[in-house]
Design a protein around this motif. Structure first.
Motif, short mmCIF file in Angstrom:
data_model
loop_
_atom_site.label_atom_id
_atom_site.label_comp_id
_atom_site.label_asym_id
_atom_site.label_seq_id
_atom_site.Cartn_x
_atom_site.Cartn_y
_atom_site.Cartn_z
N PRO A 114 0.82 -1.23 0.00
CA PRO A 114 0.00 0.00 0.00
C PRO A 114 0.85 1.28 0.00
O PRO A 114 0.54 2.24 -0.70
CB PRO A 114 -0.81 -0.13 1.30
N ILE A 115 1.93 1.28 0.79
CA ILE A 115 2.79 2.46 0.86
C ILE A 115 3.62 2.58 -0.42
O ILE A 115 3.77 3.67 -0.98
CB ILE A 115 3.73 2.38 2.09
N GLY A 116 4.17 1.46 -0.88
CA GLY A 116 5.03 1.46 -2.05
C GLY A 116 4.33 1.97 -3.31
O GLY A 116 4.91 2.72 -4.08
N ILE A 117 3.09 1.57 -3.50
CA ILE A 117 2.33 1.99 -4.69
C ILE A 117 2.09 3.50 -4.67
O ILE A 117 2.20 4.18 -5.69
CB ILE A 117 1.01 1.22 -4.79
N GLU A 118 1.77 4.04 -3.49
CA GLU A 118 1.54 5.48 -3.38
C GLU A 118 2.83 6.26 -3.64
O GLU A 118 2.81 7.31 -4.28
CB GLU A 118 0.98 5.83 -2.00
#
Length: 234
Positions: free
Chosen positions: A134-138
Motif C-alpha cells: 500500500p505504501i510502495g504503490i503510493e
C-alpha cells in the motif's frame, strides 16, 4: 462458466485455493523457497494463461483481497506490543538500523538502475521495493513510477528476503534477535516478517516495527535521495 469468471467470487476463490495449495506445499516440504505467496502467484498466473482469462476478470475479486493488505499489516503491531519494553531499551539502535537500511536500499537500487541503463520510469518504480505494497504503490505514483511494476518488485523482494534473509544472517553470524528482525523487516517488509515470526516472537515484533518505520522513512527520503543521485549520476 463465463458469467462466473466475470464475478468477484471467481477472483477471490482462485486466490484462496492457490494460497491454500501454497501453504500445503510449504508445510510439507518446510523449504523457504516454497513460500506460499510465491507458489500461489505461479499457480494463478499459470491458470489464467492456460484458460486465457484476462487479468481484469481476475481483478474483479482479487481487488477485495488487496484492500485488506493495509489492515493485515496493522495487525503486526500485536507482537510488537508484547515486546514494547525491548523496544524502549533499544530504541536508538533500532531507529538507526531501519533508517540506514532504508536509505542504503534506495541508493543501491537507483545506482544499479543507472549502471544497467534502465528507463527512468522503471528506475523510479523500483525505488520503494522494500516497503509494504500500500505504501510502495503510493510512493511510486507520487514519484512518477509504474505502480504495477512497483507491486511486482515489492512482492519479489519480499519473497527473496524471506528465502535468503535468515541464511544471510547465519552466514554473517548475526545472532541477536532484534538485529535479525530489523534486518529482515527493513529489507523485505510483510512477506519477510512472516518468516521472522517463524524464527521467534522477538524477530517477528522487530520485523513488524520495521515495516511501518521503513515506509515512513522511504516516503520522505526517496525524493531527496533521487534528486541527489540524479545530480551525481548524470
Amino acid at each position: 462458466m463465463t458469467d462466473f469468471i466475470s464475478t468477484p467470487i471467481f477472483g477471490i476463490l482462485i486466490s484462496l485455493i492457490a494460497f491454500e495449495i501454497g501453504c500445503f506445499i510449504y508445510h510439507k516440504t518446510k523449504l523457504t523457497i516454497f513460500n506460499p505467496l510465491f507458489i500461489s502467484i505461479i499457480l494463478i498466473i499459470s491458470f489464467l494463461l492456460k484458460f486465457n482469462i484476462s487479468v481484469d476478470s481476475y481483478n474483479e475479486g482479487a481487488q477485495f483481497i488487496s484492500f485488506f493488505l493495509g489492515p493485515a499489516t496493522v495487525i503486526l503491531a500485536v507482537p510488537l506490543y508484547k515486546k514494547i519494553q525491548l523496544l524502549k531499551e533499544n530504541s536508538l539502535p533500532i531507529l538507526v538500523g531501519i533508517a540506514s537500511g532504508s536509505c542504503i536500499g534506495i541508493t543501491s537500487i537507483v545506482s544499479l538502475s543507472y549502471l544497467l541503463n534502465l528507463d527512468k520510469a522503471l528506475n523510479i518504480s523500483l525505488v520503494p521495493k522494500s516497503v509494504t505494497v500500500p505504501i510502495g504503490i503510493e510512493i511510486s505514483k507520487q514519484l512518477g513510477g509504474i505502480p504495477a511494476v512497483t507491486a511486482a518488485a515489492i512482492i519479489l523482494t519480499g519473497i527473496i528476503g524471506a528465502v535468503i534473509g535468515p541464511l544471510i544472517c547465519k552466514c554473517f553470524r548475526i545472532k541477536d534477535n532484534v538485529a535479525v528482525g530489523i534486518a529482515i523487516g527493513t529489507a523485505s517488509h510483510a512477506v519477510g516478517t512472516t518468516k521472522a515470526l517463524e524464527l521467534g516472537e522477538t524477530e517477528g515484533a522487530m520485523s513488524g516495527l520495521s515495516i511501518g518505520i521503513a515506509g515512513l522513512i522511504t516516503v520522505f527520503a526517496a525524493p531527496f535521495i533521487l534528486k541527489i543521485l540524479n545530480i551525481f549520476l548524470k
